[in-house]
Write an enzyme that holds these catalytic residues in place. Structure first.
Site, PDB file in Angstrom:
ATOM      1  N   PRO A 159       0.767  -1.243   0.000  1.00 44.63           N
ATOM      2  CA  PRO A 159       0.000   0.000   0.000  1.00 44.63           C
ATOM      3  C   PRO A 159       0.802   1.300   0.000  1.00 44.63           C
ATOM      4  O   PRO A 159       0.766   2.079   0.953  1.00 44.63           O
ATOM      5  CB  PRO A 159      -0.836  -0.131   1.272  1.00 44.63           C
ATOM      6  CG  PRO A 159       0.047  -0.900   2.199  1.00 44.63           C
ATOM      7  CD  PRO A 159       0.763  -1.895   1.312  1.00 44.63           C
ATOM      8  N   CYS A 160       1.472   1.568  -1.096  1.00 47.39           N
ATOM      9  CA  CYS A 160       2.208   2.825  -1.207  1.00 47.39           C
ATOM     10  C   CYS A 160       1.263   4.029  -1.214  1.00 47.39           C
ATOM     11  O   CYS A 160       1.683   5.147  -0.908  1.00 47.39           O
ATOM     12  CB  CYS A 160       3.113   2.823  -2.433  1.00 47.39           C
ATOM     13  SG  CYS A 160       2.271   2.478  -3.977  1.00 47.39           S
ATOM     14  N   HIS A 161      -0.018   3.807  -1.519  1.00 47.44           N
ATOM     15  CA  HIS A 161      -0.988   4.903  -1.492  1.00 47.44           C
ATOM     16  C   HIS A 161      -1.205   5.423  -0.074  1.00 47.44           C
ATOM     17  O   HIS A 161      -1.713   6.527   0.104  1.00 47.44           O
ATOM     18  CB  HIS A 161      -2.322   4.466  -2.122  1.00 47.44           C
ATOM     19  CG  HIS A 161      -3.001   3.337  -1.409  1.00 47.44           C
ATOM     20  ND1 HIS A 161      -2.639   2.016  -1.622  1.00 47.44           N
ATOM     21  CD2 HIS A 161      -3.990   3.323  -0.491  1.00 47.44           C
ATOM     22  CE1 HIS A 161      -3.398   1.243  -0.851  1.00 47.44           C
ATOM     23  NE2 HIS A 161      -4.225   2.011  -0.161  1.00 47.44           N
TER      24      HIS A 161
END
Length: 163
Positions: A129-131
């Site tokens: 989850p780089c978001h």
């Protein structure tokens, strides 16, 4: 052999890649890291890891919190692998800053820019989850899939952020 399959997300088509056992990549097809050249890859929609990934994404996009992670393998430098592994620790609905990642892993925030580069080259969108990585003031920062997609993902998880 590298295999691929497609997934139609609410945010547009995505491409999954695998070595046959592990998910190696999950990208939006027009993403800057996406290679439109599939030469040398073989399509296989029924690989178990692709079925797991589709199930995970279906659950996630329906507003559920998947309670498993498909089998993934990171290919990259040790530094990038360390950052991507750290991203997996960010809980659903939570965020972290680039500086905090640097602080947690290296004891100082001075590696924030390098952390940002590694986060931006994350090969497995959404599942890794780089978001969920925001600026130090909770501001919306870059996303390889586009800021509109990052906003959608943050809103899906009911995460507050600054524009």
């Amino acid at each position: 052999m590298i295999y691929y399959s497609n997934y139609q997300s609410p945010l547009g088509p995505m491409l999954m890649t695998s070595d046959g056992s592990f998910l190696l990549g999950l990208d939006f097809v027009e993403e800057k890291n996406y290679s439109k050249d599939l030469k040398g890859m073989e399509e296989n929609k029924d690989l178990p890891v692709f079925l797991q990934t589709r199930t995970w994404l279906d659950q996630y996009f329906s507003g559920q919190r998947p309670d498993f992670t498909p089998a993934i393998k990171f290919i990259g430098t040790d530094f990038r692998k360390k950052i991507w592994t750290k991203l997996l620790e960010i809980p659903y609905g939570s965020t972290i800053s680039y500086g905090q990642i640097s602080q947690d892993l290296y004891g100082k925030k001075s590696h924030s820019q390098a952390v940002g580069g590694a986060v931006g080259s994350n090969p497995i969108s959404i599942i890794v989850p780089c978001h969920r990585v925001l600026g130090a003031d909770s501001s919306l920062t870059g996303y390889a899939g586009g800021l509109d997609r990052k906003e959608f993902l943050l809103n899906l998880e009911k995460i507050a952020y600054k524009k």
